[in-house]
Design a protein around this motif. Structure first.
Motif, PDB file in Angstrom:
ATOM      1  N   SER A   1      -1.225   4.887  -2.617  1.00  0.00           N
ATOM      2  CA  SER A   1      -1.694   4.025  -3.697  1.00  0.00           C
ATOM      3  C   SER A   1      -3.210   4.024  -3.842  1.00  0.00           C
ATOM      4  N   TRP A   2      -3.931   4.351  -2.763  1.00  0.00           N
ATOM      5  CA  TRP A   2      -5.389   4.332  -2.826  1.00  0.00           C
ATOM      6  C   TRP A   2      -5.973   5.629  -3.396  1.00  0.00           C
ATOM      7  N   LEU A   3      -5.124   6.615  -3.639  1.00  0.00           N
ATOM      8  CA  LEU A   3      -5.558   7.869  -4.245  1.00  0.00           C
ATOM      9  C   LEU A   3      -5.210   7.874  -5.728  1.00  0.00           C
ATOM     10  N   SER A   4      -6.019   8.566  -6.494  1.00  0.00           N
ATOM     11  CA  SER A   4      -5.694   8.796  -7.903  1.00  0.00           C
ATOM     12  C   SER A   4      -5.774  10.293  -8.176  1.00  0.00           C
ATOM     13  N   PHE A   5      -5.002  10.732  -9.164  1.00  0.00           N
ATOM     14  CA  PHE A   5      -4.985  12.146  -9.513  1.00  0.00           C
ATOM     15  C   PHE A   5      -5.375  12.311 -10.970  1.00  0.00           C
ATOM     16  N   ASP A   6      -6.346  13.202 -11.204  1.00  0.00           N
ATOM     17  CA  ASP A   6      -6.796  13.497 -12.562  1.00  0.00           C
ATOM     18  C   ASP A   6      -6.188  14.824 -12.998  1.00  0.00           C
ATOM     19  N   PRO A   7      -5.201  14.795 -13.896  1.00  0.00           N
ATOM     20  CA  PRO A   7      -4.531  16.042 -14.301  1.00  0.00           C
ATOM     21  C   PRO A   7      -5.430  16.971 -15.106  1.00  0.00           C
ATOM     22  N   GLU A   8      -6.504  16.446 -15.667  1.00  0.00           N
ATOM     23  CA  GLU A   8      -7.420  17.293 -16.436  1.00  0.00           C
ATOM     24  C   GLU A   8      -8.224  18.209 -15.513  1.00  0.00           C
ATOM     25  N   SER A   9      -8.665  17.652 -14.399  1.00  0.00           N
ATOM     26  CA  SER A   9      -9.487  18.425 -13.465  1.00  0.00           C
ATOM     27  C   SER A   9      -8.718  18.883 -12.228  1.00  0.00           C
TER      28      SER A   9
END
Length: 299
Positions: free
Chosen positions: A73-81
């Protein structure tokens, strides 16, 4: 000597790293898998940003598509980069978090699966302390008195006691009244140690610890023998007398050591947090912290 648990953790990380190395760098005979340029970091400090940029080694003109299946939950993923980033924080120290991602690039596909271990990191010394006018803390001595801060936070010299600590040493002579900087409950005291200084064998300091209503804890250390004026369980108000300064334990001269901890779970240097005083008349540094060898008057 490393404990068996520590050795097991090292072996586990080595094996996982080895498997990832084989998968990411060397590959296998299956040419249908997506091959990545770098391994994901397997360990992160609780207070440092974790970043992993997912890049393919394929010369295919097809775009690498990363599909998020499982991340903490503390990670986020940016699908653009295609970048994973985030900071784990205190609650996740010594925990392991699985990550699973599906990788697709043209006709190539594979799964990236690994775990991130969160370790207790060193404090970040260069951070803002906040406006002292908003500080809930007052200097631990009587209004109108002036004392020198013989040691402040994050001493550059590793030989000094406050290297990578948020803490202050206030040069108060033997028997000087020490006041509570903030209202709270007394959760620990000690006053039976000799007031002779120079004993760094551990546990030879007299002290008072106060738990505040927001869960933080302030320690007042090096009191003189029989110099504690409160008892465990007492409720004290801001400015109440709690002890007499001294030279007990690992001390080179009479003073009061004060440190603020994020909560009562750990009283190590990594658990200290920055603070200043609302009534300190004296210079502040660029972070709004108090300055080494400067004098501060309680106003």
């Amino acid at each position: 000597m490393m404990t068996s648990i520590a050795i097991s953790q090292v072996k586990q990380r080595f094996l996982l790293s080895l498997m990832l190395t084989v998968f990411l760098c060397c590959g296998d005979s299956d040419s249908s898998e997506v091959m990545l340029k770098s391994e994901p970091p397997l360990v992160t400090d609780h207070n440092r940003e974790y970043t992993y940029s997912i890049r393919s080694v394929s010369d295919s003109n097809s775009e690498l598509v990363v599909i998020e299946k499982q991340i903490p939950s503390w990670l986020s993923f940016d699908p653009e980069s295609n970048i994973l980033s985030g900071t784990a924080g205190w609650p996740n120290v010594n925990e392991s978090f699985p990550v699973k991602l599906d990788l697709q690039q043209g006709d190539l596909s594979s799964e990236l699966s690994y775990s991130i271990v969160v370790e207790l990191g060193e404090i970040v010394c260069d951070q803002e302390f906040g406006n002292p006018e908003d500080s809930p803390y007052v200097l631990p001595y009587t209004l109108g008195e002036t004392y020198t801060f013989g040691q402040v936070y994050c001493s550059e010299n590793p030989a000094w006691g406050h290297h990578n600590w948020f803490a202050y040493d206030i040069d108060m002579g033997n028997g000087t009244i020490v006041l509570a900087s903030r209202e709270g409950e007394i959760i620990a005291t000690k006053e039976d140690q000799p007031n002779i200084g120079g004993d760094c064998s551990g546990g030879k300091e007299n002290f008072v610890f106060i738990l505040h209503d927001d869960g933080t804890v302030m320690s007042y250390v090096h009191f003189t023998t029989d110099g504690v004026l409160v008892e465990t369980g007492d409720r004290v108000v801001q400015g109440q007398e709690i002890g007499l300064s001294g030279n007990s334990g690992c001390s080179s001269g009479p003073h009061t050591h004060v440190a603020l901890f994020k909560d009562r779970t750990n009283f190590d240097r990594q658990s200290t947090i920055p603070f200043n005083y609302s009534n300190a008349d004296g210079p502040l540094d660029m972070n709004q912290g108090l300055v080494l060898m400067e004098n501060y008057t309680a106003r």
